[in-house]
Design a protein around this motif. Sequence first.
Motif, PDB file in Angstrom:
ATOM      1  N   VAL A 153       0.850  -1.198   0.000  1.00  0.00           N
ATOM      2  CA  VAL A 153       0.000   0.000   0.000  1.00  0.00           C
ATOM      3  C   VAL A 153       0.883   1.246   0.000  1.00  0.00           C
ATOM      4  O   VAL A 153       0.662   2.185  -0.770  1.00  0.00           O
ATOM      5  CB  VAL A 153      -0.963   0.006   1.210  1.00  0.00           C
ATOM      6  CG1 VAL A 153      -1.750   1.308   1.271  1.00  0.00           C
ATOM      7  CG2 VAL A 153      -1.905  -1.197   1.151  1.00  0.00           C
ATOM      8  N   ALA A 154       1.916   1.236   0.843  1.00  0.00           N
ATOM      9  CA  ALA A 154       2.837   2.378   0.916  1.00  0.00           C
ATOM     10  C   ALA A 154       3.509   2.610  -0.431  1.00  0.00           C
ATOM     11  O   ALA A 154       3.644   3.757  -0.873  1.00  0.00           O
ATOM     12  CB  ALA A 154       3.881   2.144   2.006  1.00  0.00           C
ATOM     13  N   GLY A 209       4.479   9.203  -2.746  1.00  0.00           N
ATOM     14  CA  GLY A 209       4.487  10.492  -3.430  1.00  0.00           C
ATOM     15  C   GLY A 209       3.113  11.130  -3.587  1.00  0.00           C
ATOM     16  O   GLY A 209       3.011  12.265  -4.049  1.00  0.00           O
ATOM     17  N   ASP A 210       2.062  10.441  -3.212  1.00  0.00           N
ATOM     18  CA  ASP A 210       0.708  10.984  -3.311  1.00  0.00           C
ATOM     19  C   ASP A 210       0.415  11.794  -2.047  1.00  0.00           C
ATOM     20  O   ASP A 210       0.232  11.228  -0.969  1.00  0.00           O
ATOM     21  CB  ASP A 210      -0.290   9.835  -3.470  1.00  0.00           C
ATOM     22  CG  ASP A 210      -1.732  10.309  -3.655  1.00  0.00           C
ATOM     23  OD1 ASP A 210      -2.032  11.493  -3.381  1.00  0.00           O
ATOM     24  OD2 ASP A 210      -2.560   9.479  -4.059  1.00  0.00           O
ATOM     25  N   TRP A 255       0.683   5.606   9.365  1.00  0.00           N
ATOM     26  CA  TRP A 255       1.529   4.467   9.733  1.00  0.00           C
ATOM     27  C   TRP A 255       1.658   3.492   8.571  1.00  0.00           C
ATOM     28  O   TRP A 255       2.745   3.027   8.250  1.00  0.00           O
ATOM     29  CB  TRP A 255       0.969   3.774  10.973  1.00  0.00           C
ATOM     30  CG  TRP A 255       1.710   2.542  11.353  1.00  0.00           C
ATOM     31  CD1 TRP A 255       2.996   2.480  11.832  1.00  0.00           C
ATOM     32  CD2 TRP A 255       1.248   1.206  11.281  1.00  0.00           C
ATOM     33  NE1 TRP A 255       3.341   1.169  12.065  1.00  0.00           N
ATOM     34  CE2 TRP A 255       2.286   0.370  11.730  1.00  0.00           C
ATOM     35  CE3 TRP A 255       0.046   0.631  10.883  1.00  0.00           C
ATOM     36  CZ2 TRP A 255       2.162  -1.013  11.791  1.00  0.00           C
ATOM     37  CZ3 TRP A 255      -0.081  -0.749  10.955  1.00  0.00           C
ATOM     38  CH2 TRP A 255       0.977  -1.553  11.395  1.00  0.00           C
ATOM     39  N   VAL A 256       0.551   3.180   7.918  1.00  0.00           N
ATOM     40  CA  VAL A 256       0.576   2.271   6.767  1.00  0.00           C
ATOM     41  C   VAL A 256       1.501   2.817   5.689  1.00  0.00           C
ATOM     42  O   VAL A 256       2.317   2.097   5.109  1.00  0.00           O
ATOM     43  CB  VAL A 256      -0.844   2.045   6.207  1.00  0.00           C
ATOM     44  CG1 VAL A 256      -0.807   1.379   4.846  1.00  0.00           C
ATOM     45  CG2 VAL A 256      -1.680   1.227   7.184  1.00  0.00           C
ATOM     46  N   LEU A 257       1.411   4.119   5.427  1.00  0.00           N
ATOM     47  CA  LEU A 257       2.231   4.726   4.384  1.00  0.00           C
ATOM     48  C   LEU A 257       3.702   4.771   4.728  1.00  0.00           C
ATOM     49  O   LEU A 257       4.548   4.947   3.845  1.00  0.00           O
ATOM     50  CB  LEU A 257       1.697   6.133   4.078  1.00  0.00           C
ATOM     51  CG  LEU A 257       0.330   6.143   3.417  1.00  0.00           C
ATOM     52  CD1 LEU A 257      -0.249   7.550   3.398  1.00  0.00           C
ATOM     53  CD2 LEU A 257       0.398   5.571   2.012  1.00  0.00           C
ATOM     54  N   SER A 258       4.039   4.572   5.989  1.00  0.00           N
ATOM     55  CA  SER A 258       5.463   4.551   6.395  1.00  0.00           C
ATOM     56  C   SER A 258       6.065   3.151   6.316  1.00  0.00           C
ATOM     57  O   SER A 258       7.260   2.973   6.547  1.00  0.00           O
ATOM     58  CB  SER A 258       5.613   5.098   7.817  1.00  0.00           C
ATOM     59  OG  SER A 258       5.120   4.167   8.770  1.00  0.00           O
ATOM     60  N   ALA A 259       5.251   2.156   5.997  1.00  0.00           N
ATOM     61  CA  ALA A 259       5.730   0.752   5.957  1.00  0.00           C
ATOM     62  C   ALA A 259       6.758   0.563   4.850  1.00  0.00           C
ATOM     63  O   ALA A 259       6.664   1.148   3.780  1.00  0.00           O
ATOM     64  CB  ALA A 259       4.542  -0.188   5.741  1.00  0.00           C
ATOM     65  N   LYS A 260       7.736  -0.282   5.154  1.00  0.00           N
ATOM     66  CA  LYS A 260       8.804  -0.575   4.180  1.00  0.00           C
ATOM     67  C   LYS A 260       8.970  -2.049   4.020  1.00  0.00           C
ATOM     68  O   LYS A 260       8.763  -2.827   4.849  1.00  0.00           O
ATOM     69  CB  LYS A 260      10.104   0.055   4.636  1.00  0.00           C
ATOM     70  CG  LYS A 260      10.013   1.546   4.636  1.00  0.00           C
ATOM     71  CD  LYS A 260      11.311   2.170   5.066  1.00  0.00           C
ATOM     72  CE  LYS A 260      11.061   3.638   5.095  1.00  0.00           C
ATOM     73  NZ  LYS A 260      11.806   4.575   5.317  1.00  0.00           N
TER      74      LYS A 260
END
Length: 101
Positions: free
Chosen positions: A48-49, A54-55, A96-101
């Motif tokens: 998801v991330a 960039g969005d 938090w989801v967008l910070s996942a790697k």
Amino acid sequence: MKKIVTALTLTAAAIAPAMADEALAKAKNCMACHAVANKVVGPAYKDVAAKYKGDKAAVDKLATKIIKGGSGVWGAIPMPANPQVNEAEAKKLAAWVLSAK
């Protein structure tokens, strides 16, 4: 010794927010269908991330999907609505989801 203590303190400070958000995801039952690194029922958070990288509107988009649910973006299985999650929690979870790697 002082350098080690400082490094540990900085590491703990960096990990604490991520763990707090993971705790929120567990408390809101997000982890029943999602995981950070692999697909369960829904997509992995790292995927998801990557999709939303960039969005600038991604936090708001995902927060809305968390609360209202959605379908068609990740396959045939819809994501159910989560009315137990308020807007502030949804934004925190989305970040938090967008910070996942």
